[in-house]
Design a protein around this motif. Structure first.
Motif, mmCIF file in Angstrom:
data_model
loop_
_atom_site.group_PDB
_atom_site.id
_atom_site.type_symbol
_atom_site.label_atom_id
_atom_site.label_comp_id
_atom_site.label_asym_id
_atom_site.label_seq_id
_atom_site.Cartn_x
_atom_site.Cartn_y
_atom_site.Cartn_z
ATOM 1 N N ASN A 222 0.859 -1.179 0.000
ATOM 2 C CA ASN A 222 0.000 0.000 0.000
ATOM 3 C C ASN A 222 0.897 1.230 0.000
ATOM 4 O O ASN A 222 1.973 1.211 0.607
ATOM 5 N N LEU A 223 0.462 2.282 -0.683
ATOM 6 C CA LEU A 223 1.297 3.481 -0.798
ATOM 7 C C LEU A 223 0.481 4.737 -0.516
ATOM 8 O O LEU A 223 -0.637 4.878 -1.019
ATOM 9 N N GLU A 224 1.065 5.625 0.257
ATOM 10 C CA GLU A 224 0.508 6.974 0.335
ATOM 11 C C GLU A 224 1.197 7.789 -0.743
ATOM 12 O O GLU A 224 2.433 7.821 -0.812
ATOM 13 N N VAL A 225 0.397 8.441 -1.572
ATOM 14 C CA VAL A 225 0.947 9.136 -2.739
ATOM 15 C C VAL A 225 0.395 10.551 -2.796
ATOM 16 O O VAL A 225 -0.817 10.749 -2.660
ATOM 17 N N VAL A 226 1.292 11.520 -2.999
ATOM 18 C CA VAL A 226 0.834 12.878 -3.303
ATOM 19 C C VAL A 226 0.754 12.979 -4.827
ATOM 20 O O VAL A 226 1.753 12.766 -5.530
ATOM 21 N N ILE B 11 4.148 11.245 -6.002
ATOM 22 C CA ILE B 11 5.285 11.135 -5.079
ATOM 23 C C ILE B 11 4.867 10.229 -3.924
ATOM 24 O O ILE B 11 3.944 10.558 -3.171
ATOM 25 N N VAL B 12 5.547 9.106 -3.781
ATOM 26 C CA VAL B 12 5.266 8.202 -2.663
ATOM 27 C C VAL B 12 5.775 8.844 -1.377
ATOM 28 O O VAL B 12 6.956 9.225 -1.297
ATOM 29 N N THR B 13 4.909 8.968 -0.378
ATOM 30 C CA THR B 13 5.327 9.579 0.885
ATOM 31 C C THR B 13 5.285 8.600 2.051
ATOM 32 O O THR B 13 5.888 8.862 3.092
#
Lengths: 475, 475
Positions: free
Chosen positions: B179-183, B218-220
């Motif tokens: 799972n990824l948090e992405v901007v 952008i993966v954060t």
């Protein structure tokens, strides 16, 4: 039963005589079916009692025929629903807006089993178990094994990203797909990737296609990874007097550094109903038993498997296991697996039901189970739970029982929404292996923001500018 | 050395004083760097001798700061290039059009190691080896191990879908990302999926993001899967007098049902140059030796590993191995691994070179190797080959040697194209783990039709309507 949504009101064109004529020219008269019987047959899958017949059923045999059909439908705005073996549990193969029901059953060849590279090329209409048995003859294994493996198609498995018990150790369908030949809704044909284990070349359209539920393109060939078939396995059935304790034992196994090849959970009712449903398996179940775990380990070294089983047994007893039964031979193994695989059918035969496919990180499983029961009490429904505990994937079968029309059709949705909000809050989501299809669509907002859903729509638009492919599904 | 493409001519806005002021308001003055030294430093990575400095280097610390930066740049049409540890080998982090160089180095925290669920949440600026060592303290393993693991970032690994030796048994970066948090380039923040092992909910944006080389978002934060760390491993170095025979031995190991945890290939020159480059490892290499395989097996049962090593040794001898050296202790293992990991740097120190990252189905490896040499003879270049043989991933290092400017800058491209056409014809592709970045872009047409590339463009458009994020890369 349901009827199709009105295709014209959604901007689609109906299948008229001109279209039928065109399909007959592309496929030959014998591959075009407009009769009511065929249309009815292809209008349902295994999702509840839903029925959405297509206006015409087409049975192409080649990617080029499919390209011709899609090109025509793209130009005319005729909706096309890809149809596999109709074993789906989320309604993905239902022709919601009528139109063309595109059956992939005639693309059913295993084109190549490459024992040098451990991969195989198959058409989408190959039955999963047929494929598994074909590669086993070469000492190889295709691991994904949905309960319906005796009838479901590889193409459907790809569409829904199917799992099954052995997903636990070996991965789900997506982990076995290397490359796909896809007919796009505009009639062009592409290969999504390469026949390699590693690939850092462009966006990963292969993985975008897997689990896209037939909304982005029609898979016409799939290059699948194979693994060496382990020489040995051992299977044990473990009884618990507390279902939550059984779920707690699950994550303890992994934390001990053991990765079983399957770790399945079944509530008491699931066992009882299935024992009644299958007539050739018997199993004494003590009165106090609340749940079972079915645990399999596999590998090439029998001593190591034995050691793992002993370690697992000790852990299970720590978590309150009351009985541990080892399968002595292939026959007993098959009987236990049959019991597990038939749970879904048994529940279905027992009552009208709705099946939810919740999934959470595995340590959250006991919490999920407890709160699902609490939500059931609040909304007045009974549920029977079973599933792939090692993956945190719990099938929640909500039983109609004595619920009124109003409760079943209106109130229940609130309860389901509450279950899904629960899974999301636990770091999980609303489908582990069945897909969103038709029936979970009303709940997408539980896990996806409008920004996220907007990206889905734009990806769909990139592949299918006229929106003809499996409209009303997945996203 | 190269200079930036003119940003205005591509429709972009230059970074002016107003923009600098805005960035200073978002980040604080101390996180905005417009000096030449910093810009030069952030203008190159490990790709050949390329240099494309950004107009300003920004060092944000939070997803919200990144969102603010992207929202501003999206509105102003200022290009933004995400920058990790600058260890990339395809130029993905180079600021081709100037603009903002967005360094992720301050997002460098391991937020959580969840030993109950075997997963961890990390920020993109965490160094891969730091992450590996942190999870090892809990008896767990994060398997992807690029040669640059001592300095590269997890975020860069995700961007390029990095591999490394142990990808063979455990998978590449994509197989560990849950799972990824992405901007998003428009400044919105999403989570791509769920923290679960299985997920059939909507399109797989997680896997679309992995390997997209910082062009979609952008993966954060990243939720990564972990596996139990195997208790034991064994390592052997095998010499061959024929490089092709060594490659042939590789697939024989897998066909025998053994999955090593690493199976690396090094040509003679690679070994010799590396022995000269690292001063603390010595290894006697016989005159006739043409190539080495480095083979590792791992697991919890030492007897089984020993049995596997014996089986592998027998196979190697069948394919003409001349010497098999077992590493006796950790020190010897580390020395052999150091030799392998330093090959890239050693080749780089030896000569100007271009590195290609070819990948084919593993049984095709001997053919690839032979034909790469033939193509080299045809175009007059020497190559040194090494890589992850078990994955069919061969790094082809083309040595500048005596080539003229004309040969190096013009003729060579034809030779590289021929190598890529070869990999494609073998069922492979043009990058296994380095990505397309900047330097492989001219060759995308070898593996993707215009239809395919058009879909890439439209997916890009869905995420980044103004095309500000890492323009000129990947697709």
């Amino acid at each position: 039963m349901n009827s199709n949504l009105h295709s014209e009101s959604a901007g689609y064109t109906r299948v008229d005589d001109a279209a039928i004529g065109q399909f007959q020219r592309i496929l030959g008269v014998e591959c075009v079916f407009a009769d009511t019987e065929t249309r009815t047959q292809y209008g349902h899958d295994e999702t509840e009692d839903l029925s959405y017949p297509p206006e015409v059923v087409l049975k192409p045999e080649t990617p080029n025929e499919i390209a011709d059909i899609l090109r025509y439908c793209h130009e005319r705005l005729i909706p096309v629903t890809p149809i596999g073996a109709r074993t789906g549990l989320s309604g993905g193969a239902l022709s919601l807006y009528g139109g063309v029901g595109l059956s992939l059953e005639r693309l059913n060849r295993i084109l190549n089993i490459d024992t040098q590279n451990l991969q195989a090329t198959v058409e989408p209409g190959v039955i999963t178990q047929v494929f598994q048995e074909a590669v086993e003859e070469h000492g190889l294994m295709y691991a994904p094994d949905p309960a319906s493996r005796g009838s479901c198609f590889i193409g459907g498995n790809i569409a829904e990203n199917s799992g099954g018990p052995r997903a636990l150790k070996y991965g789900v369908t997506k982990d076995f797909v290397l490359n796909l030949e896809v007919v796009l809704p505009t009639g062009e044909i592409i290969w999504t990737g390469a026949n390699t284990l590693k690939n850092s070349t462009g966006y990963n359209l292969t993985q975008l296609m897997v689990g896209s539920e037939g909304t982005l393109g029609i898979v016409t060939k799939a290059v699948m990874k194979l693994v060496p078939k382990p020489a040995h396995n051992m299977l044990m059935l473990v009884s618990f007097n507390s279902a939550e304790k059984a779920c707690e034992a699950v994550s303890a196994v992994f934390r001990a550094g053991i990765t079983p090849s399957a770790l399945e959970f079944m509530e008491r009712d699931a066992i009882d109903w299935t024992l009644k449903f299958v007539d050739d398996v018997s199993l004494p179940v003590g009165e106090e038993v609340a749940a079972h775990l079915l645990v399999e380990v596999d590998g090439n070294n029998p001593e190591q498997l034995m050691a793992e089983c002993e370690q697992i047994s000790a852990l299970m007893e720590e978590y309150g296991a009351t009985e541990i039964l080892f399968a002595d031979d292939e026959q007993q193994k098959n009987a236990l697996w049959k019991l597990r695989r038939k749970v879904g059918e048994a529940v279905k035969a027992h009552s009208v039901y709705k099946e939810e496919d919740t999934v959470v990180p595995r340590y959250a499983l006991p919490v999920l189970l407890k709160e699902v029961k609490d939500i059931g009490r609040k909304y007045g429904f009974q549920s029977v739970c079973y599933g792939h505990a090692g993956d945190g994937n719990l099938h929640v079968n909500i039983i109609r029982g004595e619920l009124s029309e109003e409760q079943w059709n209106v109130t229940l949705e609130k309860g389901i929404r509450e279950i899904f909000e629960l899974t999301a809050s636990l770091g999980g989501t609303i489908s582990g292996e069945h897909g969103i299809g038709l029936v979970q669509r009303p709940f997408l907002d539980v896990v996806f923001s409008s920004t996220h859903r907007n990206i889905f729509q734009q990806i769909k638009q990139a592949f299918d500018p006229n929106g003809i492919l499996n409209p009303g599904k997945a996203i």
